[in-house]
Design a protein around this motif. Structure first.
Motif, PDB file in Angstrom:
ATOM      1  N   LYS A   1       0.854  -1.251  -0.181  1.00 48.28           N
ATOM      2  CA  LYS A   1      -0.070   0.096  -0.139  1.00 48.28           C
ATOM      3  C   LYS A   1       0.961   1.093   0.010  1.00 48.28           C
ATOM      4  O   LYS A   1       2.081   1.034   0.267  1.00 48.28           O
ATOM      5  CB  LYS A   1      -0.831  -0.292   1.199  1.00 48.28           C
ATOM      6  CG  LYS A   1      -1.678  -1.112   1.295  1.00 48.28           C
ATOM      7  CD  LYS A   1      -2.792  -1.156   2.337  1.00 48.28           C
ATOM      8  CE  LYS A   1      -3.508  -2.568   2.447  1.00 48.28           C
ATOM      9  NZ  LYS A   1      -4.521  -2.784   1.209  1.00 48.28           N
ATOM     10  N   THR A   2       0.311   2.335  -0.350  1.00 46.00           N
ATOM     11  CA  THR A   2       0.993   3.849  -0.207  1.00 46.00           C
ATOM     12  C   THR A   2       0.546   4.457   0.759  1.00 46.00           C
ATOM     13  O   THR A   2      -0.389   4.614   1.096  1.00 46.00           O
ATOM     14  CB  THR A   2       0.586   4.330  -1.567  1.00 46.00           C
ATOM     15  OG1 THR A   2       0.909   3.606  -2.820  1.00 46.00           O
ATOM     16  CG2 THR A   2       1.374   5.617  -1.717  1.00 46.00           C
ATOM     17  N   PRO A   3       1.737   4.844   1.669  1.00 42.98           N
ATOM     18  CA  PRO A   3       1.495   5.847   2.999  1.00 42.98           C
ATOM     19  C   PRO A   3       1.645   7.208   2.295  1.00 42.98           C
ATOM     20  O   PRO A   3       2.276   7.629   1.423  1.00 42.98           O
ATOM     21  CB  PRO A   3       2.807   5.487   3.752  1.00 42.98           C
ATOM     22  CG  PRO A   3       3.806   5.142   2.748  1.00 42.98           C
ATOM     23  CD  PRO A   3       3.293   4.464   1.328  1.00 42.98           C
ATOM     24  N   VAL A   4       0.545   7.960   2.828  1.00 41.54           N
ATOM     25  CA  VAL A   4       0.795   9.382   2.769  1.00 41.54           C
ATOM     26  C   VAL A   4       0.708  10.164   4.246  1.00 41.54           C
ATOM     27  O   VAL A   4       0.072   9.627   5.261  1.00 41.54           O
ATOM     28  CB  VAL A   4      -0.571  10.198   2.210  1.00 41.54           C
ATOM     29  CG1 VAL A   4      -0.560   9.689   0.614  1.00 41.54           C
ATOM     30  CG2 VAL A   4      -1.808   9.756   2.928  1.00 41.54           C
ATOM     31  N   VAL A   5       1.579  10.874   4.708  1.00 38.41           N
ATOM     32  CA  VAL A   5       1.925  11.333   5.821  1.00 38.41           C
ATOM     33  C   VAL A   5       1.253  12.662   6.067  1.00 38.41           C
ATOM     34  O   VAL A   5       1.448  13.625   5.215  1.00 38.41           O
ATOM     35  CB  VAL A   5       3.402  11.489   6.226  1.00 38.41           C
ATOM     36  CG1 VAL A   5       3.683  11.963   7.608  1.00 38.41           C
ATOM     37  CG2 VAL A   5       4.077  10.010   5.993  1.00 38.41           C
ATOM     38  N   VAL A   6       0.334  12.710   7.033  1.00 37.83           N
ATOM     39  CA  VAL A   6      -0.254  14.048   7.276  1.00 37.83           C
ATOM     40  C   VAL A   6      -0.211  14.596   8.879  1.00 37.83           C
ATOM     41  O   VAL A   6       0.158  13.646   9.850  1.00 37.83           O
ATOM     42  CB  VAL A   6      -1.588  13.959   7.365  1.00 37.83           C
ATOM     43  CG1 VAL A   6      -2.187  13.663   5.507  1.00 37.83           C
ATOM     44  CG2 VAL A   6      -2.512  12.992   7.759  1.00 37.83           C
ATOM     45  N   ARG A   7      -0.183  15.671   9.311  1.00 37.04           N
ATOM     46  CA  ARG A   7      -0.036  16.255  10.303  1.00 37.04           C
ATOM     47  C   ARG A   7      -1.317  16.158  11.160  1.00 37.04           C
ATOM     48  O   ARG A   7      -2.334  16.226  10.607  1.00 37.04           O
ATOM     49  CB  ARG A   7       0.179  17.807  10.501  1.00 37.04           C
ATOM     50  CG  ARG A   7       0.488  18.570  11.650  1.00 37.04           C
ATOM     51  CD  ARG A   7       0.979  20.038  11.641  1.00 37.04           C
ATOM     52  NE  ARG A   7      -0.110  20.775  10.793  1.00 37.04           N
ATOM     53  CZ  ARG A   7      -1.116  21.273  11.296  1.00 37.04           C
ATOM     54  NH1 ARG A   7      -1.566  21.104  12.659  1.00 37.04           N
ATOM     55  NH2 ARG A   7      -2.069  21.948  10.310  1.00 37.04           N
ATOM     56  N   ASP A   8      -1.244  16.012  12.380  1.00 36.64           N
ATOM     57  CA  ASP A   8      -2.530  15.854  13.060  1.00 36.64           C
ATOM     58  C   ASP A   8      -3.417  17.007  13.262  1.00 36.64           C
ATOM     59  O   ASP A   8      -2.835  18.034  13.391  1.00 36.64           O
ATOM     60  CB  ASP A   8      -2.271  15.302  14.675  1.00 36.64           C
ATOM     61  CG  ASP A   8      -3.408  15.220  15.508  1.00 36.64           C
ATOM     62  OD1 ASP A   8      -4.381  14.632  15.198  1.00 36.64           O
ATOM     63  OD2 ASP A   8      -3.240  15.545  16.671  1.00 36.64           O
ATOM     64  N   SER A   9      -4.665  16.739  12.602  1.00 39.35           N
ATOM     65  CA  SER A   9      -5.709  17.880  12.470  1.00 39.35           C
ATOM     66  C   SER A   9      -7.112  17.349  12.185  1.00 39.35           C
ATOM     67  O   SER A   9      -6.970  16.121  11.971  1.00 39.35           O
ATOM     68  CB  SER A   9      -5.219  18.911  11.486  1.00 39.35           C
ATOM     69  OG  SER A   9      -5.190  18.119  10.140  1.00 39.35           O
ATOM     70  N   PRO A  10      -7.949  18.009  12.506  1.00 46.20           N
ATOM     71  CA  PRO A  10      -9.327  17.236  12.744  1.00 46.20           C
ATOM     72  C   PRO A  10      -9.758  16.698  11.275  1.00 46.20           C
ATOM     73  O   PRO A  10      -9.633  17.296  10.452  1.00 46.20           O
ATOM     74  CB  PRO A  10     -10.139  18.255  13.028  1.00 46.20           C
ATOM     75  CG  PRO A  10      -9.468  19.344  13.519  1.00 46.20           C
ATOM     76  CD  PRO A  10      -8.016  19.170  13.189  1.00 46.20           C
ATOM     77  N   GLY A  11      -9.974  15.562  11.341  1.00 43.88           N
ATOM     78  CA  GLY A  11     -10.250  14.822  10.056  1.00 43.88           C
ATOM     79  C   GLY A  11      -9.270  14.431   8.989  1.00 43.88           C
ATOM     80  O   GLY A  11      -9.486  13.920   8.181  1.00 43.88           O
ATOM     81  N   PHE A  12      -7.811  15.042   9.648  1.00 42.28           N
ATOM     82  CA  PHE A  12      -6.650  14.699   8.708  1.00 42.28           C
ATOM     83  C   PHE A  12      -6.846  15.250   7.254  1.00 42.28           C
ATOM     84  O   PHE A  12      -7.247  16.377   7.045  1.00 42.28           O
ATOM     85  CB  PHE A  12      -6.236  13.096   8.884  1.00 42.28           C
ATOM     86  CG  PHE A  12      -6.517  12.599  10.199  1.00 42.28           C
ATOM     87  CD1 PHE A  12      -6.272  13.013  11.294  1.00 42.28           C
ATOM     88  CD2 PHE A  12      -7.304  11.277  10.310  1.00 42.28           C
ATOM     89  CE1 PHE A  12      -6.326  12.496  12.525  1.00 42.28           C
ATOM     90  CE2 PHE A  12      -7.413  10.868  11.400  1.00 42.28           C
ATOM     91  CZ  PHE A  12      -7.059  11.447  12.772  1.00 42.28           C
ATOM     92  N   ALA A  13      -6.579  14.553   6.236  1.00 40.57           N
ATOM     93  CA  ALA A  13      -6.702  14.940   5.165  1.00 40.57           C
ATOM     94  C   ALA A  13      -7.870  14.366   4.322  1.00 40.57           C
ATOM     95  O   ALA A  13      -8.769  14.805   3.652  1.00 40.57           O
ATOM     96  CB  ALA A  13      -5.423  14.785   4.075  1.00 40.57           C
ATOM     97  N   SER A  14      -7.743  12.929   4.283  1.00 39.68           N
ATOM     98  CA  SER A  14      -8.837  12.249   3.627  1.00 39.68           C
ATOM     99  C   SER A  14     -10.037  12.210   4.108  1.00 39.68           C
ATOM    100  O   SER A  14     -11.167  12.482   3.483  1.00 39.68           O
ATOM    101  CB  SER A  14      -8.472  10.639   3.602  1.00 39.68           C
ATOM    102  OG  SER A  14      -8.330  10.002   4.975  1.00 39.68           O
ATOM    103  N   SER A  15     -10.288  11.957   5.529  1.00 43.94           N
ATOM    104  CA  SER A  15     -11.827  12.276   5.987  1.00 43.94           C
ATOM    105  C   SER A  15     -12.261  13.653   5.882  1.00 43.94           C
ATOM    106  O   SER A  15     -13.452  13.781   5.616  1.00 43.94           O
ATOM    107  CB  SER A  15     -11.722  11.746   7.578  1.00 43.94           C
ATOM    108  OG  SER A  15     -11.700  10.447   7.482  1.00 43.94           O
TER     109      SER A  15
END
Length: 284
Positions: free
Chosen positions: A175-189
């Motif tokens: 699978k492919t990882p995407v890295v996001v900083r902690d924030s409400p809903g992140f990126a995808s949601s």
């Protein structure tokens, strides 16, 4: 990157079973823990059915070795030898806080603890932990076996080596990882829920029917699945919980439409219940 020899999963619902399936196919021993014996039995059947599907599709030649690497039970001390444990209980903040605290108490100090949360802040969840530097979000997508994406959510205290290891583990799953900083809903949601909520409002207002709203995004924007069908697959109750969390954190633009609340109250949760915005006739 070599996977930990033992990977733990707490929660054997659709997501937890899918996560267990992914690690089993990648060669790990998986210890899956549920709250009681009936739930454990159901979780085992979900994983075995998923593995059998992989054999039918030609993704796996023989299920024998894979299924032999699965242990399912109700005792959380099964995680005592794990190098990675993923919490996959329902999207409820208090439930997750309790689960993570109990898991950490039995883990080796060098193990990594992760949450499959799709919307709850990693820093909020980490506040109850004694080793927040060994904690991050690993947000898998439904259905896990078919999805190629895993969102790595990095808390303010997550150690860089943990993020690097997690990247490698996700890649080892294919699978492919995407890295996001902690924030409400992140990126995808955050993006996915916003699109889904607007589609529900359009349906509520009679702008178009569900199939045409979905077709507009599938054919016009090349989305593989429209937002209403996606909501059915994810689960209307899951989407409602995420929307409520985002509304608390980010404001009224994420306020769930009344239609979504009504369908959830009626038990129309999407594919898993047989009906949501669509009627699902396949075996559940």
């Amino acid at each position: 990157m070599t996977l930990p020899q033992i990977v733990g999963v707490l929660g054997g619902g659709r997501m937890g079973a899918g996560i267990a399936h992914a690690f089993l196919l990648a060669g790990a021993q998986v210890h899956l823990v549920e709250r009681d014996e009936p739930s454990a039995d159901a979780a085992r059947e979900r994983v075995l059915a998923s593995v059998a599907t992989s054999v039918k599709r030609g993704d796996l030649a023989d299920a024998t070795a894979v299924t032999a690497s699965l242990a399912v039970g109700t005792d959380i001390t099964a995680f005592a030898g794990a190098g990675l444990v993923i919490e996959a209980v329902p999207e409820d903040r208090d439930l997750k806080l309790d689960a993570l605290t109990r898991i950490e108490a039995v883990l080796p100090e060098d193990a990594v603890l992760a949450s499959n949360t799709s919307s709850i802040s990693i820093d909020v969840l980490a506040a109850s932990l004694t080793r927040p530097e060994r904690f991050l979000g690993l947000h898998f997508f439904n259905p896990v076996p078919a999805s190629k994406l895993v969102e790595l959510v990095v808390g303010s205290r997550t150690d860089d080596t943990v993020v690097a290891d997690a990247r490698g583990w996700v890649a080892a799953l294919g699978k492919t990882p995407v890295v996001v900083r902690d924030s409400p809903g992140f990126a995808s949601s955050r993006l996915g829920v916003m699109l889904g909520l607007e589609a529900i409002r359009m349906l509520e207002e009679g702008v178009a029917d569900a199939a045409d709203i979905d077709a507009a995004m599938e054919l016009g924007y090349r989305h593989p699945m429209g937002p209403l069908r996606t909501t059915d697959v994810v689960g209307l109750d899951v989407r409602l919980g995420i929307a409520e969390e985002l509304a608390r954190e980010l404001g009224p633009r994420f306020e769930p439409p009344e239609l979504l609340r009504r369908l959830v109250a009626e038990g129309k949760l999407g594919r898993k219940s047989g009906e949501g915005f669509y009627v699902w006739n396949e075996e559940r």
